[in-house]
Scaffold this active site. Structure first.
Site, mmCIF file in Angstrom:
data_model
loop_
_atom_site.group_PDB
_atom_site.id
_atom_site.type_symbol
_atom_site.label_atom_id
_atom_site.label_comp_id
_atom_site.label_asym_id
_atom_site.label_seq_id
_atom_site.Cartn_x
_atom_site.Cartn_y
_atom_site.Cartn_z
ATOM 1 C CB VAL A 1 40.854 85.014 14.214
ATOM 2 C CG1 VAL A 1 39.526 84.607 14.864
ATOM 3 C CG2 VAL A 1 41.907 85.302 15.282
ATOM 4 C CB CYS A 2 39.308 85.188 9.020
ATOM 5 S SG CYS A 2 39.303 86.910 9.564
#
Length: 180
Positions: free
Chosen positions: A50-51
């Site tokens: 996700v980052c």
């Protein structure tokens, strides 16, 4: 957790930016304002899923933040060398050309109160900080849910009006005027 009205800690921290050279002791001084706003956002960990979507999303808006006299600053609890390796491994991250704080000592994350005690990494926290180093906006997500960088930009726009802004207000719309 620090919140609206609190002052951001005046810390000097390791930072990594770019892919042209290995980290060499570069730092960022959060006490310096230079009359500008700061948008500080933390992600939990480099080399995750996700980052990078958030980092790229914020990076795509770097010019928009700069146009609003706001410095974009990313951060995680990884080292500067891990940041460098991640940027080198991903062309989109390499283009996210803004400073990434290497808070591997967790000094800032602990001061902000955003550490996940079980995972020992920072939550997905976003702070909008005014030119006096006072926090004006905070959002915090759990580890699995990404943010909307465009919403951060919208909130910055609203804060900079110094007016009453209704729900879903965007730049160019009318602000609210109290009846006299």
């Amino acid at each position: 957790m620090l919140t609206v009205g609190d002052t951001i800690p005046s810390l000097v921290l390791p930072v990594q930016q770019g892919t042209s050279a290995l980290p060499n002791g570069e730092t960022i001084d959060l006490g310096q304002t230079n009359g500008r706003w700061k948008v500080l956002f933390y992600w939990p960990k480099d080399f995750t899923f996700v980052c990078p979507t958030e980092i790229v999303g914020y990076g795509e808006l770097k010019g928009e933040f700069a146009d609003r006299d706001a410095d974009l600053i990313g951060a995680s609890t990884d080292t500067a060398h891990v940041h460098f390796a991640w940027r080198k491994s991903d062309e989109q991250l390499a283009q996210a050309d803004f400073p990434w704080i290497a808070d591997n000592g967790k000094q800032l994350a602990e001061a902000l109160g955003i550490l996940d005690r079980a995972e020992h990494v920072a939550y997905r926290a976003t702070f909008i900080i005014d030119p006096d180093n006072v926090i004006q906006h905070v959002t915090v997500n759990g580890l699995n849910v990404g943010r909307n960088p465009q919403e951060t930009l919208r909130v910055l726009d609203a804060l900079q009006t110094d007016e009453l802004c209704p729900c879903n207000w965007t730049e160019g719309q009318q602000t609210l005027k109290p009846a006299a």
